[in-house]
Design a protein around this motif. Structure first.
Motif, PDB file in Angstrom:
ATOM      1  N   ILE A  22       0.834  -1.207   0.000  1.00 45.15           N
ATOM      2  CA  ILE A  22       0.000   0.000   0.000  1.00 45.15           C
ATOM      3  C   ILE A  22       0.868   1.258   0.000  1.00 45.15           C
ATOM      4  CG2 ILE A  22      -1.640   1.385   1.328  1.00 45.15           C
ATOM      5  CD1 ILE A  22      -2.944  -1.202   2.248  1.00 45.15           C
ATOM      6  N   SER A  23       1.904   1.262   0.807  1.00 42.58           N
ATOM      7  CA  SER A  23       2.767   2.440   0.885  1.00 42.58           C
ATOM      8  C   SER A  23       3.387   2.757  -0.471  1.00 42.58           C
ATOM      9  CB  SER A  23       3.860   2.231   1.931  1.00 42.58           C
ATOM     10  OG  SER A  23       3.289   2.086   3.207  1.00 42.58           O
ATOM     11  N   ARG A  24       3.886   1.748  -1.139  1.00 45.63           N
ATOM     12  CA  ARG A  24       4.479   1.964  -2.473  1.00 45.63           C
ATOM     13  C   ARG A  24       3.413   2.438  -3.462  1.00 45.63           C
ATOM     14  NH1 ARG A  24       9.448   0.817  -4.011  1.00 45.63           N
ATOM     15  NH2 ARG A  24       8.742   0.256  -6.084  1.00 45.63           N
ATOM     16  N   TYR A  25       2.246   1.831  -3.398  1.00 42.53           N
ATOM     17  CA  TYR A  25       1.177   2.211  -4.309  1.00 42.53           C
ATOM     18  C   TYR A  25       0.770   3.673  -4.096  1.00 42.53           C
ATOM     19  CZ  TYR A  25      -3.360   2.558  -6.503  1.00 42.53           C
ATOM     20  OH  TYR A  25      -4.421   2.991  -7.265  1.00 42.53           O
ATOM     21  N   LEU A  26       0.558   4.055  -2.843  1.00 47.65           N
ATOM     22  CA  LEU A  26       0.118   5.420  -2.553  1.00 47.65           C
ATOM     23  C   LEU A  26       1.166   6.461  -2.922  1.00 47.65           C
ATOM     24  CD1 LEU A  26      -1.792   4.975   0.832  1.00 47.65           C
ATOM     25  CD2 LEU A  26      -2.748   5.165  -1.491  1.00 47.65           C
ATOM     26  N   ARG A  27       2.431   6.077  -2.943  1.00 44.76           N
ATOM     27  CA  ARG A  27       3.497   6.997  -3.372  1.00 44.76           C
ATOM     28  C   ARG A  27       3.702   6.980  -4.884  1.00 44.76           C
ATOM     29  NH1 ARG A  27       6.420   4.814   1.293  1.00 44.76           N
ATOM     30  NH2 ARG A  27       7.573   3.552  -0.186  1.00 44.76           N
ATOM     31  N   LYS A  83      -8.981  12.047  -1.007  1.00 48.11           N
ATOM     32  CA  LYS A  83      -8.151  12.371   0.161  1.00 48.11           C
ATOM     33  C   LYS A  83      -8.672  11.736   1.445  1.00 48.11           C
ATOM     34  CE  LYS A  83      -6.169  16.512  -1.751  1.00 48.11           C
ATOM     35  NZ  LYS A  83      -5.881  17.907  -1.640  1.00 48.11           N
ATOM     36  N   ALA A  84      -9.979  11.696   1.628  1.00 48.55           N
ATOM     37  CA  ALA A  84     -10.538  11.090   2.842  1.00 48.55           C
ATOM     38  C   ALA A  84     -10.267   9.583   2.856  1.00 48.55           C
ATOM     39  CB  ALA A  84     -12.034  11.361   2.929  1.00 48.55           C
ATOM     40  N   LEU A  85     -10.435   8.945   1.717  1.00 52.24           N
ATOM     41  CA  LEU A  85     -10.154   7.511   1.617  1.00 52.24           C
ATOM     42  C   LEU A  85      -8.684   7.233   1.896  1.00 52.24           C
ATOM     43  CD1 LEU A  85     -10.881   4.590   0.903  1.00 52.24           C
ATOM     44  CD2 LEU A  85     -10.581   5.206  -1.522  1.00 52.24           C
ATOM     45  N   ARG A  86      -7.815   8.019   1.313  1.00 56.23           N
ATOM     46  CA  ARG A  86      -6.372   7.834   1.530  1.00 56.23           C
ATOM     47  C   ARG A  86      -6.001   8.057   2.996  1.00 56.23           C
ATOM     48  NH1 ARG A  86      -2.980   8.047  -3.205  1.00 56.23           N
ATOM     49  NH2 ARG A  86      -1.364   9.055  -1.967  1.00 56.23           N
ATOM     50  N   ARG A  87      -6.632   9.024   3.638  1.00 58.34           N
ATOM     51  CA  ARG A  87      -6.388   9.284   5.061  1.00 58.34           C
ATOM     52  C   ARG A  87      -6.832   8.085   5.904  1.00 58.34           C
ATOM     53  NH1 ARG A  87      -9.654  13.326   5.872  1.00 58.34           N
ATOM     54  NH2 ARG A  87      -8.500  14.556   4.384  1.00 58.34           N
ATOM     55  N   ASN A  88      -7.990   7.517   5.569  1.00 60.07           N
ATOM     56  CA  ASN A  88      -8.475   6.333   6.277  1.00 60.07           C
ATOM     57  C   ASN A  88      -7.519   5.157   6.099  1.00 60.07           C
ATOM     58  OD1 ASN A  88     -10.717   7.770   7.088  1.00 60.07           O
ATOM     59  ND2 ASN A  88     -12.091   6.848   5.592  1.00 60.07           N
ATOM     60  N   ILE A  93      -2.942   1.771   8.228  1.00 53.92           N
ATOM     61  CA  ILE A  93      -1.526   1.394   8.122  1.00 53.92           C
ATOM     62  C   ILE A  93      -0.799   1.753   9.414  1.00 53.92           C
ATOM     63  CG2 ILE A  93       0.653   1.963   6.971  1.00 53.92           C
ATOM     64  CD1 ILE A  93      -0.920   2.181   4.364  1.00 53.92           C
ATOM     65  N   CYS A  94      -1.075   2.921   9.958  1.00 52.21           N
ATOM     66  CA  CYS A  94      -0.440   3.328  11.224  1.00 52.21           C
ATOM     67  C   CYS A  94      -0.767   2.322  12.322  1.00 52.21           C
ATOM     68  CB  CYS A  94      -0.889   4.730  11.636  1.00 52.21           C
ATOM     69  SG  CYS A  94      -0.051   6.030  10.736  1.00 52.21           S
ATOM     70  N   PHE A  95      -2.018   1.886  12.389  1.00 59.44           N
ATOM     71  CA  PHE A  95      -2.379   0.900  13.402  1.00 59.44           C
ATOM     72  C   PHE A  95      -1.613  -0.402  13.181  1.00 59.44           C
ATOM     73  CE2 PHE A  95      -4.813  -2.792  14.698  1.00 59.44           C
ATOM     74  CZ  PHE A  95      -4.825  -2.584  16.073  1.00 59.44           C
ATOM     75  N   LEU A  96      -1.553  -0.871  11.945  1.00 59.96           N
ATOM     76  CA  LEU A  96      -0.834  -2.118  11.662  1.00 59.96           C
ATOM     77  C   LEU A  96       0.656  -2.002  11.989  1.00 59.96           C
ATOM     78  CD1 LEU A  96      -2.479  -3.351   8.322  1.00 59.96           C
ATOM     79  CD2 LEU A  96      -2.876  -4.181  10.654  1.00 59.96           C
TER      80      LEU A  96
END
Length: 111
Positions: A22-27, A83-88, A93-96
């Motif tokens: 997910i991190s790579r995808y979002l970047r 942006k709201a979806l990405r924030r969610n 991810i932060c929790f994981l």
């Protein structure tokens, strides 16, 4: 000492991989098609575990399955631009990663 269930080990390992993908995808460093393949490979591997249905969910597992659902539910354009979806997704991810609380909106269930 109680040995963790196979499903717990699976969720732990796949959570780390999910964070990476997910991190790579979002970047913008991974195409949507590769993220999609990871999700389906994960579902196929899960199906091979034969996990008992009565085993309780952990918070980690709920967040994990919530993210898997989000990645397949939302079209690529929404994942990239909403942006709201990405924030969610980032909250999950932060929790994981162990750096946050369980997001209240995570209602993930096993496939």
């Amino acid at each position: 000492m109680v040995k963790p269930a196979m499903s717990e080990c699976f969720i732990e390992l796949k959570s780390q991989q999910l964070i990476f993908y997910i991190s790579r995808y979002l970047r913008g460093r991974m195409p949507h098609s590769e993220l999609h393949l990871f999700v389906w490979d994960t579902l196929e591997e899960w199906a091979q575990l034969n996990t008992p249905l009565q085993q309780p969910f952990s918070h980690r597992e709920r967040v994990f399955w919530h993210l898997i659902h989000q990645l397949e539910y939302w079209p690529e354009l929404a994942l990239r631009q909403d942006k709201a979806l990405r924030r969610n997704i980032q909250d999950c991810i932060c929790f994981l990663k162990g750096r946050g609380v369980v997001p209240a909106y995570c209602v993930g269930v096993r496939p």
